[in-house]
Write a protein that holds these residues in place. Sequence first.
Motif, PDB file in Angstrom:
ATOM      1  N   GLY A 120       0.802  -1.213   0.000  1.00 40.22           N
ATOM      2  CA  GLY A 120       0.000   0.000   0.000  1.00 40.22           C
ATOM      3  C   GLY A 120       0.833   1.259   0.000  1.00 40.22           C
ATOM      4  N   ARG A 121       0.132   2.374   0.350  1.00 37.05           N
ATOM      5  CA  ARG A 121       0.778   3.683   0.277  1.00 37.05           C
ATOM      6  C   ARG A 121       0.325   4.540   1.453  1.00 37.05           C
ATOM      7  NH1 ARG A 121       0.982   7.672  -4.953  1.00 37.05           N
ATOM      8  NH2 ARG A 121       1.594   9.592  -3.867  1.00 37.05           N
ATOM      9  N   TYR A 173      -3.688   6.297   4.236  1.00 35.05           N
ATOM     10  CA  TYR A 173      -3.117   4.972   3.931  1.00 35.05           C
ATOM     11  C   TYR A 173      -4.091   4.208   3.040  1.00 35.05           C
ATOM     12  CZ  TYR A 173      -1.069   0.317   4.492  1.00 35.05           C
ATOM     13  OH  TYR A 173      -0.504  -0.912   4.253  1.00 35.05           O
ATOM     14  N   GLN A 174      -3.579   3.752   1.895  1.00 32.00           N
ATOM     15  CA  GLN A 174      -4.373   2.956   0.961  1.00 32.00           C
ATOM     16  C   GLN A 174      -3.639   1.653   0.706  1.00 32.00           C
ATOM     17  OE1 GLN A 174      -5.963   5.375  -2.464  1.00 32.00           O
ATOM     18  NE2 GLN A 174      -4.570   6.905  -1.622  1.00 32.00           N
ATOM     19  N   VAL A 175      -4.350   0.532   0.741  1.00 27.32           N
ATOM     20  CA  VAL A 175      -3.707  -0.761   0.541  1.00 27.32           C
ATOM     21  C   VAL A 175      -4.630  -1.667  -0.258  1.00 27.32           C
ATOM     22  CG1 VAL A 175      -4.575  -1.640   2.757  1.00 27.32           C
ATOM     23  CG2 VAL A 175      -2.578  -2.704   1.698  1.00 27.32           C
ATOM     24  N   GLY A 228     -10.000  -2.900  -2.039  1.00 24.14           N
ATOM     25  CA  GLY A 228      -8.979  -2.084  -1.415  1.00 24.14           C
ATOM     26  C   GLY A 228      -9.482  -1.461  -0.127  1.00 24.14           C
TER      27      GLY A 228
END
Length: 471
Positions: free
Chosen positions: A60-61, A149-151, A322
Amino acid sequence: MKKMLLAVACAMPLLAVQQNLSLEQALDLVRQNNLEVKVAEKEVLMKEQEHKEAVGYNFGRLDLVVNALRSNDAGNVFGFKLQSREASFADFGFSEFLAPMGQVLEAMNANPGGLPAGFTQGMGSILDIQPKDLNDPDARNHFQEKLQYQVPLYVGGKLQKYGQITDKMTAISKLDRQKVLNQKLFETRKTYYNISLVDNFIRNLNQILKNVEELEETVQNMVDEGYALDIDLLQVRTKKADVLRMINQAKLNRDLAYQYLSFLVDDEVRSIVVLDNDVPMPRMTKEEMLSRNIDIQKAHMGLEVTDLAVGVEKSSFLPQIGAFAEYGSADNTFLNDFTDKDAYTVGVQLKWNIFNGFTDYAKYEKAKIQNMKMQHQVDLAKKGIALQIDKIITSIKSKDYDIQSLREKVKFTKRVYENYYSRYKEGLMSINDVLIKNSEEIQAVLSLVKTRFERNNKVFELENIINKGIL
């Protein structure tokens, strides 16, 4: 004086040259210094980073976002206050609503059931009020700090396949680097043995030159005594000039080979340890040779990549899930009362493509066709390289037979020349016959060197194909 000595000491590595360089030393220098090999190594490093990049998407980011804004737009100002948890009824214009509303209430208390003058039963005059606090607020600063936060939770195996593909591409780049290294080592060994052969050829020519000079001295003596003509001496001297020309040409070729060897090892080479033996023939089965070939290994890895590519395209038919999380705070002053005005948002998204004009299906079919094409290319590589190996081995065997025959021919022509030379001194042969036999000896020596050169090159070519003794 000390400064001069220091300067000389610093310059010594730049002036260093290779003397009596052995073959193994030359190969080590190629591994360490060759610029083309270094370029190939950097390509491997790039592929390794691409693999790390592909694997990294699985985690993720996480972003830190800081917004610094100022606006007098009514919607923005009201939104700023909401995000700062500072919105009040006054922001809705209640200060302009409560005064008329109070008048209504007083009138209704004084006259139950009635309304003040100017007010309808629906109280439209109050509802038509456009509050200035809401519609025309003062400009406001807004500072927002948040972590996002994205994963990806599930993308049909696409990220896993991408990681495997980049891993295979890294392995392929390592094979490419090995192939470049093999080629440079092949060229180094070829040049090294060629220098040795030319050096051996020059030694043979020098021996022939010594024989011609001996013949020249004999003819000179016979001319002085009246047993030979001046034309005989001129013919011998012409032959001597030819031999000297061949020696000079061979030395120039050797110098050129030294220059190329210096280029390969990226250092000046002035002399080597001369080798007299020919390159030994590799001893292994045909199956071992094919299994070691880099092009076949690359073809197999390419087939694995196309297998994975089919999986990537297949993932387009599966759902993508996601997760998202955000935590932050906002105020009209930077980092003011952060924990009192903080907020969070979490969520999960599922996205599943139902229809996009059959483009995903076309891509999937294309990937399957590419995979089948790669299978044919693997078979073609195996058969083509097997045929190439057979041709090289046949050529080497033929050259081995030729070398054995030419070695005998060199010995024979040398003995014939010596015989003719002895008979010439006895007056039984003409100088022309002697020089013809001398030319035949030179031709035999030249043919032997050329055949050994061609045979060694074929062995090096075979070793390069089967990746022998280089890993």
